[in-house]
Design an enzyme around this catalytic site. Structure first.
Site, short mmCIF file in Angstrom:
data_model
loop_
_atom_site.label_atom_id
_atom_site.label_comp_id
_atom_site.label_asym_id
_atom_site.label_seq_id
_atom_site.Cartn_x
_atom_site.Cartn_y
_atom_site.Cartn_z
N LYS A 112 31.87 26.03 40.24
CA LYS A 112 32.65 24.83 40.56
C LYS A 112 33.83 25.21 41.46
O LYS A 112 34.18 26.39 41.59
CB LYS A 112 33.16 24.20 39.26
CG LYS A 112 34.07 25.12 38.45
CD LYS A 112 34.27 24.61 37.03
CE LYS A 112 35.19 25.56 36.25
NZ LYS A 112 35.27 25.21 34.83
N ARG A 144 38.50 17.29 25.34
CA ARG A 144 38.43 17.13 26.79
C ARG A 144 37.18 16.37 27.18
O ARG A 144 37.26 15.25 27.67
CB ARG A 144 38.49 18.51 27.48
CG ARG A 144 38.57 18.39 28.98
CD ARG A 144 38.75 19.74 29.68
NE ARG A 144 37.55 20.58 29.65
CZ ARG A 144 37.43 21.70 30.38
NH1 ARG A 144 38.42 22.11 31.16
NH2 ARG A 144 36.32 22.41 30.31
N TYR A 157 64.44 28.02 54.01
CA TYR A 157 64.86 26.67 53.64
C TYR A 157 65.90 26.69 52.53
O TYR A 157 65.74 27.40 51.53
CB TYR A 157 63.65 25.85 53.16
CG TYR A 157 62.81 25.30 54.26
CD1 TYR A 157 63.34 24.41 55.21
CD2 TYR A 157 61.47 25.66 54.37
CE1 TYR A 157 62.54 23.89 56.22
CE2 TYR A 157 60.67 25.14 55.38
CZ TYR A 157 61.21 24.26 56.30
OH TYR A 157 60.44 23.75 57.30
N MET A 169 55.68 26.17 54.29
CA MET A 169 54.30 25.68 54.34
C MET A 169 53.34 26.70 54.95
O MET A 169 52.25 26.95 54.45
CB MET A 169 54.23 24.37 55.12
CG MET A 169 52.83 23.76 55.13
SD MET A 169 52.68 22.31 56.19
CE MET A 169 53.74 21.14 55.38
C1 LIG Z 1 35.16 26.43 34.13
C2 LIG Z 1 34.29 26.44 32.94
C3 LIG Z 1 33.62 27.62 32.54
C4 LIG Z 1 33.90 28.97 33.17
O1 LIG Z 1 35.08 29.50 32.58
P1 LIG Z 1 35.60 30.96 32.92
O2 LIG Z 1 36.79 31.10 32.04
O3 LIG Z 1 35.95 30.97 34.36
O4 LIG Z 1 34.52 31.93 32.61
C5 LIG Z 1 32.70 27.52 31.52
N1 LIG Z 1 32.46 26.35 30.90
C6 LIG Z 1 33.11 25.22 31.22
C7 LIG Z 1 32.81 23.96 30.49
C8 LIG Z 1 34.05 25.22 32.24
O5 LIG Z 1 34.72 24.10 32.53
#
Ligand SMILES: *Cc1c(COP(=O)(O)O)cnc(C)c1O
Length: 354
Positions: A39, A138, A249, A297
Protein backbone atom coordinates in the site's frame (compact mmCIF):
# COMPACT_ATOMS: atom_id res chain seq x y z
CA UNK A 1 27.95 6.56 -10.25
CA UNK A 2 27.15 9.45 -12.61
CA UNK A 3 23.83 11.21 -12.08
CA UNK A 4 21.85 13.52 -14.35
CA UNK A 5 22.72 17.21 -13.84
CA UNK A 6 20.72 19.34 -11.45
CA UNK A 7 19.17 16.59 -9.36
CA UNK A 8 17.94 17.45 -5.86
CA UNK A 9 19.05 14.18 -4.40
CA UNK A 10 19.46 10.48 -4.95
CA UNK A 11 16.92 8.08 -3.49
CA UNK A 12 18.36 4.59 -3.77
CA UNK A 13 16.12 1.60 -3.35
CA UNK A 14 17.90 -1.69 -2.90
CA UNK A 15 15.49 -4.26 -4.32
CA UNK A 16 18.03 -7.03 -3.72
CA UNK A 17 17.98 -6.18 -0.01
CA UNK A 18 14.17 -6.12 -0.14
CA UNK A 19 14.22 -9.60 -1.62
CA UNK A 20 16.64 -10.80 1.07
CA UNK A 21 14.32 -9.33 3.71
CA UNK A 22 11.45 -11.31 2.18
CA UNK A 23 13.52 -14.49 2.31
CA UNK A 24 14.52 -13.76 5.91
CA UNK A 25 10.86 -13.39 6.88
CA UNK A 26 10.04 -16.66 5.12
CA UNK A 27 12.87 -18.37 7.01
CA UNK A 28 11.63 -16.95 10.31
CA UNK A 29 8.15 -18.37 9.72
CA UNK A 30 8.64 -21.58 7.74
CA UNK A 31 5.04 -22.69 8.31
CA UNK A 32 3.49 -19.49 7.00
CA UNK A 33 3.03 -17.79 3.65
CA UNK A 34 4.51 -14.29 3.44
CA UNK A 35 2.24 -11.75 1.78
CA UNK A 36 3.66 -8.40 0.71
CA UNK A 37 1.97 -5.23 1.93
CA UNK A 38 2.52 -2.72 -0.88
CA UNK A 39 0.00 0.00 0.00
CA UNK A 40 0.92 3.69 -0.24
CA UNK A 41 3.03 3.13 -3.34
CA UNK A 42 4.98 0.34 -1.67
CA UNK A 43 5.67 2.50 1.41
CA UNK A 44 6.93 5.23 -0.92
CA UNK A 45 9.44 3.02 -2.71
CA UNK A 46 7.33 2.33 -5.81
CA UNK A 47 4.56 -0.26 -5.63
CA UNK A 48 5.20 -1.80 -9.01
CA UNK A 49 8.95 -2.26 -8.56
CA UNK A 50 8.50 -3.60 -5.05
CA UNK A 51 5.66 -5.98 -5.94
CA UNK A 52 7.58 -7.33 -8.93
CA UNK A 53 10.69 -7.87 -6.83
CA UNK A 54 8.60 -9.73 -4.24
CA UNK A 55 6.86 -11.80 -6.89
CA UNK A 56 10.31 -12.94 -8.07
CA UNK A 57 10.75 -14.37 -4.57
CA UNK A 58 7.51 -16.30 -4.99
CA UNK A 59 5.22 -13.83 -3.23
CA UNK A 60 1.69 -14.28 -4.59
CA UNK A 61 -0.43 -12.38 -2.10
CA UNK A 62 -0.38 -8.61 -1.94
CA UNK A 63 -2.21 -6.12 0.24
CA UNK A 64 -3.04 -2.53 -0.69
CA UNK A 65 -5.35 -0.02 1.00
CA UNK A 66 -7.46 1.17 -1.93
CA UNK A 67 -9.13 -0.36 -4.97
CA UNK A 68 -7.24 2.04 -7.28
CA UNK A 69 -3.94 0.74 -5.99
CA UNK A 70 -5.07 -2.83 -6.59
CA UNK A 71 -6.24 -2.20 -10.16
CA UNK A 72 -2.97 -0.42 -11.02
CA UNK A 73 -0.94 -3.35 -9.71
CA UNK A 74 -3.05 -6.12 -11.21
CA UNK A 75 -1.69 -5.74 -14.74
CA UNK A 76 1.97 -5.89 -13.72
CA UNK A 77 1.77 -8.98 -11.53
CA UNK A 78 1.63 -12.64 -12.55
CA UNK A 79 -1.96 -13.79 -13.24
CA UNK A 80 -1.96 -16.08 -10.21
CA UNK A 81 -1.26 -13.18 -7.83
CA UNK A 82 -4.04 -12.18 -5.41
CA UNK A 83 -4.46 -8.53 -4.47
CA UNK A 84 -6.43 -7.72 -1.33
CA UNK A 85 -7.90 -4.29 -0.59
CA UNK A 86 -7.57 -3.68 3.13
CA UNK A 87 -9.85 -0.67 3.37
CA UNK A 88 -12.83 -2.72 2.33
CA UNK A 89 -15.55 -2.61 -0.29
CA UNK A 90 -16.72 0.96 -0.76
CA UNK A 91 -20.30 1.49 -2.01
CA UNK A 92 -20.29 1.78 -5.78
CA UNK A 93 -16.93 0.06 -6.19
CA UNK A 94 -18.28 -3.51 -6.25
CA UNK A 95 -18.51 -3.76 -10.03
CA UNK A 96 -14.98 -2.49 -10.60
CA UNK A 97 -13.61 -4.81 -7.91
CA UNK A 98 -15.37 -7.82 -9.42
CA UNK A 99 -14.39 -6.95 -12.99
CA UNK A 100 -10.78 -6.34 -11.95
CA UNK A 101 -10.45 -9.64 -10.16
CA UNK A 102 -9.60 -7.82 -6.93
CA UNK A 103 -10.29 -9.42 -3.56
CA UNK A 104 -11.93 -7.05 -1.10
CA UNK A 105 -11.27 -7.34 2.59
CA UNK A 106 -14.84 -7.36 3.87
CA UNK A 107 -15.02 -5.15 6.93
CA UNK A 108 -18.72 -5.12 7.76
CA UNK A 109 -21.89 -7.16 7.48
CA UNK A 110 -23.18 -4.62 4.95
CA UNK A 111 -20.12 -5.06 2.74
CA UNK A 112 -20.59 -8.82 2.85
CA UNK A 113 -24.22 -8.45 1.76
CA UNK A 114 -23.31 -6.13 -1.12
CA UNK A 115 -20.55 -8.44 -2.35
CA UNK A 116 -22.99 -11.37 -2.22
CA UNK A 117 -25.49 -9.34 -4.26
CA UNK A 118 -22.93 -8.64 -6.97
CA UNK A 119 -22.01 -12.32 -7.01
CA UNK A 120 -25.64 -13.34 -7.41
CA UNK A 121 -26.27 -10.74 -10.10
CA UNK A 122 -23.28 -11.92 -12.12
CA UNK A 123 -23.92 -15.61 -11.51
CA UNK A 124 -20.43 -16.01 -10.06
CA UNK A 125 -18.82 -17.01 -6.82
CA UNK A 126 -16.70 -14.06 -5.75
CA UNK A 127 -13.61 -14.29 -3.55
CA UNK A 128 -13.24 -12.25 -0.37
CA UNK A 129 -11.22 -11.91 2.78
CA UNK A 130 -13.01 -11.29 6.04
CA UNK A 131 -11.53 -8.95 8.63
CA UNK A 132 -12.40 -9.25 12.30
CA UNK A 133 -11.74 -6.39 14.69
CA UNK A 134 -10.12 -8.11 17.67
CA UNK A 135 -9.52 -4.94 19.63
CA UNK A 136 -8.23 -2.05 17.56
CA UNK A 137 -11.57 -0.42 16.70
CA UNK A 138 -10.37 0.45 13.20
CA UNK A 139 -11.68 -1.93 10.54
CA UNK A 140 -13.49 -5.23 10.45
CA UNK A 141 -16.54 -7.00 11.85
CA UNK A 142 -16.89 -7.05 15.60
CA UNK A 143 -16.72 -10.60 17.00
CA UNK A 144 -20.39 -10.19 18.00
CA UNK A 145 -21.30 -9.50 14.36
CA UNK A 146 -20.42 -13.13 13.64
CA UNK A 147 -22.96 -14.52 16.07
CA UNK A 148 -25.77 -15.93 14.01
CA UNK A 149 -24.30 -14.49 10.80
CA UNK A 150 -24.99 -16.68 7.80
CA UNK A 151 -22.15 -16.68 5.33
CA UNK A 152 -23.53 -16.35 1.80
CA UNK A 153 -22.46 -19.35 -0.30
CA UNK A 154 -21.78 -17.15 -3.35
CA UNK A 155 -18.92 -15.45 -1.47
CA UNK A 156 -15.80 -17.56 -1.19
CA UNK A 157 -13.95 -16.49 1.95
CA UNK A 158 -10.33 -17.41 1.32
CA UNK A 159 -8.75 -15.60 4.27
CA UNK A 160 -9.83 -14.44 7.72
CA UNK A 161 -7.66 -11.72 9.17
CA UNK A 162 -7.24 -9.29 11.98
CA UNK A 163 -4.67 -6.62 12.79
CA UNK A 164 -2.56 -6.11 15.92
CA UNK A 165 -2.58 -2.68 17.51
CA UNK A 166 0.53 -2.89 19.68
CA UNK A 167 2.70 -5.63 18.25
CA UNK A 168 5.78 -3.41 18.28
CA UNK A 169 5.55 -2.71 22.03
CA UNK A 170 7.31 -5.61 23.78
CA UNK A 171 5.76 -5.13 27.21
CA UNK A 172 2.26 -4.50 25.92
CA UNK A 173 -0.10 -7.45 26.44
CA UNK A 174 -2.70 -6.22 23.95
CA UNK A 175 -1.38 -8.57 21.24
CA UNK A 176 -1.92 -11.63 23.43
CA UNK A 177 -5.46 -10.47 24.20
CA UNK A 178 -6.14 -9.96 20.49
CA UNK A 179 -4.66 -13.39 19.73
CA UNK A 180 -7.08 -15.01 22.18
CA UNK A 181 -10.07 -13.26 20.57
CA UNK A 182 -8.79 -14.14 17.09
CA UNK A 183 -8.38 -17.83 17.93
CA UNK A 184 -11.85 -17.94 19.43
CA UNK A 185 -13.59 -16.35 16.44
CA UNK A 186 -11.60 -18.20 13.77
CA UNK A 187 -12.49 -21.56 15.30
CA UNK A 188 -15.63 -21.53 13.17
CA UNK A 189 -13.60 -21.03 9.97
CA UNK A 190 -11.88 -24.41 10.05
CA UNK A 191 -9.73 -25.03 6.98
CA UNK A 192 -9.70 -21.38 5.91
CA UNK A 193 -6.31 -19.58 5.98
CA UNK A 194 -5.98 -17.04 8.80
CA UNK A 195 -3.72 -14.03 9.19
CA UNK A 196 -2.98 -11.92 12.24
CA UNK A 197 0.59 -10.67 12.09
CA UNK A 198 2.16 -7.65 10.47
CA UNK A 199 5.97 -7.41 10.57
CA UNK A 200 6.17 -6.72 14.29
CA UNK A 201 3.67 -9.47 15.05
CA UNK A 202 5.73 -11.95 13.07
CA UNK A 203 8.90 -10.91 14.89
CA UNK A 204 7.18 -10.99 18.26
CA UNK A 205 6.41 -14.70 18.54
CA UNK A 206 5.61 -17.72 16.36
CA UNK A 207 2.17 -17.86 17.99
CA UNK A 208 1.20 -14.94 15.77
CA UNK A 209 2.43 -16.43 12.49
CA UNK A 210 -0.76 -18.33 11.57
CA UNK A 211 -1.22 -19.18 7.86
CA UNK A 212 -0.34 -15.82 6.30
CA UNK A 213 1.95 -13.04 7.51
CA UNK A 214 1.23 -9.57 6.10
CA UNK A 215 4.72 -8.13 5.95
CA UNK A 216 5.35 -4.46 5.26
CA UNK A 217 7.99 -2.47 7.10
CA UNK A 218 10.28 -5.45 7.71
CA UNK A 219 10.58 -5.86 3.94
CA UNK A 220 11.32 -2.15 3.53
CA UNK A 221 14.30 -2.26 5.83
CA UNK A 222 13.29 -1.31 9.34
CA UNK A 223 15.66 -2.93 11.85
CA UNK A 224 16.36 -5.78 12.38
CA UNK A 225 15.92 -6.15 8.61
CA UNK A 226 18.57 -5.14 6.12
CA UNK A 227 18.47 -1.47 5.05
CA UNK A 228 16.69 -0.93 1.72
CA UNK A 229 16.50 2.86 1.35
CA UNK A 230 19.30 5.39 1.05
CA UNK A 231 18.80 9.11 0.58
CA UNK A 232 21.51 11.61 -0.34
CA UNK A 233 20.68 15.27 -0.89
CA UNK A 234 22.51 17.73 -3.13
CA UNK A 235 24.30 20.84 -1.88
CA UNK A 236 23.12 23.86 -3.88
CA UNK A 237 25.02 26.65 -2.13
CA UNK A 238 27.64 27.16 0.58
CA UNK A 239 28.34 30.36 2.50
CA UNK A 240 30.17 31.78 5.50
CA UNK A 241 28.16 33.96 7.89
CA UNK A 242 29.28 36.17 10.80
CA UNK A 243 28.12 35.74 14.40
CA UNK A 244 24.61 37.08 14.90
CA UNK A 245 23.29 35.99 11.49
CA UNK A 246 19.65 34.86 11.56
CA UNK A 247 19.25 31.65 9.58
CA UNK A 248 16.12 30.61 7.69
CA UNK A 249 12.44 31.48 8.09
CA UNK A 250 11.60 33.32 11.27
CA UNK A 251 15.28 33.58 12.20
CA UNK A 252 14.74 30.65 14.54
CA UNK A 253 18.50 30.02 14.66
CA UNK A 254 20.99 32.83 15.21
CA UNK A 255 24.64 32.03 14.60
CA UNK A 256 26.41 32.18 18.00
CA UNK A 257 29.73 32.59 16.20
CA UNK A 258 30.99 32.82 12.63
CA UNK A 259 29.70 29.75 10.78
CA UNK A 260 29.94 28.00 7.47
CA UNK A 261 26.67 26.71 6.03
CA UNK A 262 25.47 24.60 3.16
CA UNK A 263 22.00 24.87 1.65
CA UNK A 264 20.57 21.52 0.54
CA UNK A 265 18.08 20.93 -2.27
CA UNK A 266 15.29 19.22 -0.33
CA UNK A 267 12.66 20.43 2.08
CA UNK A 268 9.34 19.46 3.54
CA UNK A 269 7.84 19.13 0.05
CA UNK A 270 10.31 16.29 -0.43
CA UNK A 271 9.31 14.59 2.79
CA UNK A 272 11.90 16.10 5.13
CA UNK A 273 9.78 16.55 8.24
CA UNK A 274 9.56 20.19 9.29
CA UNK A 275 10.02 18.81 12.79
CA UNK A 276 13.71 18.37 11.89
CA UNK A 277 14.09 22.18 12.06
CA UNK A 278 17.03 22.92 14.39
CA UNK A 279 17.29 19.29 15.50
CA UNK A 280 18.00 16.87 12.67
CA UNK A 281 21.26 16.33 10.82
CA UNK A 282 22.83 14.97 7.68
CA UNK A 283 26.21 13.27 7.34
CA UNK A 284 29.20 13.74 5.09
CA UNK A 285 32.21 11.45 5.28
CA UNK A 286 31.14 10.39 8.74
CA UNK A 287 30.79 13.94 10.10
CA UNK A 288 27.45 14.98 11.53
CA UNK A 289 26.19 18.24 10.02
CA UNK A 290 23.33 19.66 12.13
CA UNK A 291 20.29 21.26 10.51
CA UNK A 292 20.19 24.95 11.44
CA UNK A 293 17.03 27.04 11.10
CA UNK A 294 13.70 25.82 9.84
CA UNK A 295 13.22 23.28 7.10
CA UNK A 296 11.86 25.19 4.07
CA UNK A 297 9.61 23.76 1.35
CA UNK A 298 12.45 23.01 -1.08
CA UNK A 299 15.62 23.49 0.93
CA UNK A 300 17.28 23.31 4.31
CA UNK A 301 20.53 24.67 5.78
CA UNK A 302 23.15 22.66 7.64
CA UNK A 303 26.21 23.66 9.68
CA UNK A 304 29.32 22.49 7.82
CA UNK A 305 31.84 23.98 10.26
CA UNK A 306 33.26 20.54 11.07
CA UNK A 307 34.35 20.01 7.48
CA UNK A 308 37.45 21.49 5.91
CA UNK A 309 36.86 24.51 3.66
CA UNK A 310 35.98 23.35 0.18
CA UNK A 311 35.03 19.83 1.32
CA UNK A 312 31.48 20.51 0.12
CA UNK A 313 30.76 22.30 -3.13
CA UNK A 314 27.66 22.85 -5.22
CA UNK A 315 26.58 19.44 -6.41
CA UNK A 316 28.11 17.50 -3.50
CA UNK A 317 25.79 14.92 -1.94
CA UNK A 318 25.22 14.59 1.79
CA UNK A 319 23.52 11.65 3.45
CA UNK A 320 20.18 11.83 5.20
CA UNK A 321 19.49 8.08 5.28
CA UNK A 322 22.28 5.56 4.89
CA UNK A 323 25.10 3.82 6.73
CA UNK A 324 25.75 6.85 8.99
CA UNK A 325 22.13 7.57 9.86
CA UNK A 326 19.40 4.97 9.92
CA UNK A 327 15.80 5.47 8.89
CA UNK A 328 14.90 4.92 12.55
CA UNK A 329 17.28 7.68 13.67
CA UNK A 330 15.73 10.17 11.24
CA UNK A 331 12.24 9.20 12.39
CA UNK A 332 13.22 9.52 16.04
CA UNK A 333 14.74 12.98 15.49
CA UNK A 334 11.51 14.06 13.82
CA UNK A 335 9.42 12.55 16.62
CA UNK A 336 7.69 10.16 14.22
CA UNK A 337 7.95 6.58 12.96
CA UNK A 338 9.90 5.12 10.02
CA UNK A 339 6.61 4.40 8.21
CA UNK A 340 5.86 8.11 7.97
CA UNK A 341 9.36 8.99 6.74
CA UNK A 342 9.17 6.33 4.01
CA UNK A 343 5.63 7.02 2.80
CA UNK A 344 6.35 10.74 2.50
CA UNK A 345 9.54 10.45 0.50
CA UNK A 346 9.18 12.97 -2.28
CA UNK A 347 8.81 12.36 -5.98
CA UNK A 348 11.49 14.88 -6.99
CA UNK A 349 14.54 12.81 -6.13
CA UNK A 350 16.49 10.93 -8.74
CA UNK A 351 15.51 7.34 -8.01
CA UNK A 352 18.03 4.54 -8.39
CA UNK A 353 16.91 0.92 -8.15
CA UNK A 354 19.66 -1.40 -6.99
C1 LIG B 1 -0.07 -1.75 6.87
C2 LIG B 1 -0.63 -3.03 7.33
C3 LIG B 1 0.20 -4.17 7.45
C4 LIG B 1 1.70 -4.11 7.32
O1 LIG B 1 2.25 -3.64 8.55
P1 LIG B 1 3.81 -3.57 8.80
O2 LIG B 1 3.90 -3.10 10.21
O3 LIG B 1 4.35 -2.58 7.84
O4 LIG B 1 4.39 -4.92 8.59
C5 LIG B 1 -0.41 -5.38 7.74
N1 LIG B 1 -1.74 -5.47 7.92
C6 LIG B 1 -2.55 -4.40 7.86
C7 LIG B 1 -4.01 -4.57 8.08
C8 LIG B 1 -2.03 -3.15 7.57
O5 LIG B 1 -2.83 -2.08 7.54
Amino acid sequence: MAFPPGISGVLSINLSALRRNYRAMAALAPGATIAGVVKANGYGLGAEAVALALSREGCRQFFVAHLDEAIALKTCLPPDATIFVLNGLQPGSEGAAAAGGIVPVINSVGQLARWAQVATASGRILPAALQIDTGMARLGLAPDDLDGLELPPQVDIGLVLSHLASADEPGNGQSEAQLAVFERVTARFAGIPVSLANSAGALRHARFHKTVIRAGIALYGMAPSERVVGLDIAVIQTRAVPAGTAIGYGGSFVAPQAMRLATLAAGYADGLPRALSNCGAVFFEGERLPIVGRVSMDSVMVDIGRLGPGALVEGSLVQLIGPDQSLEAVALAANTIPYEILTRLGSRYHRVLL
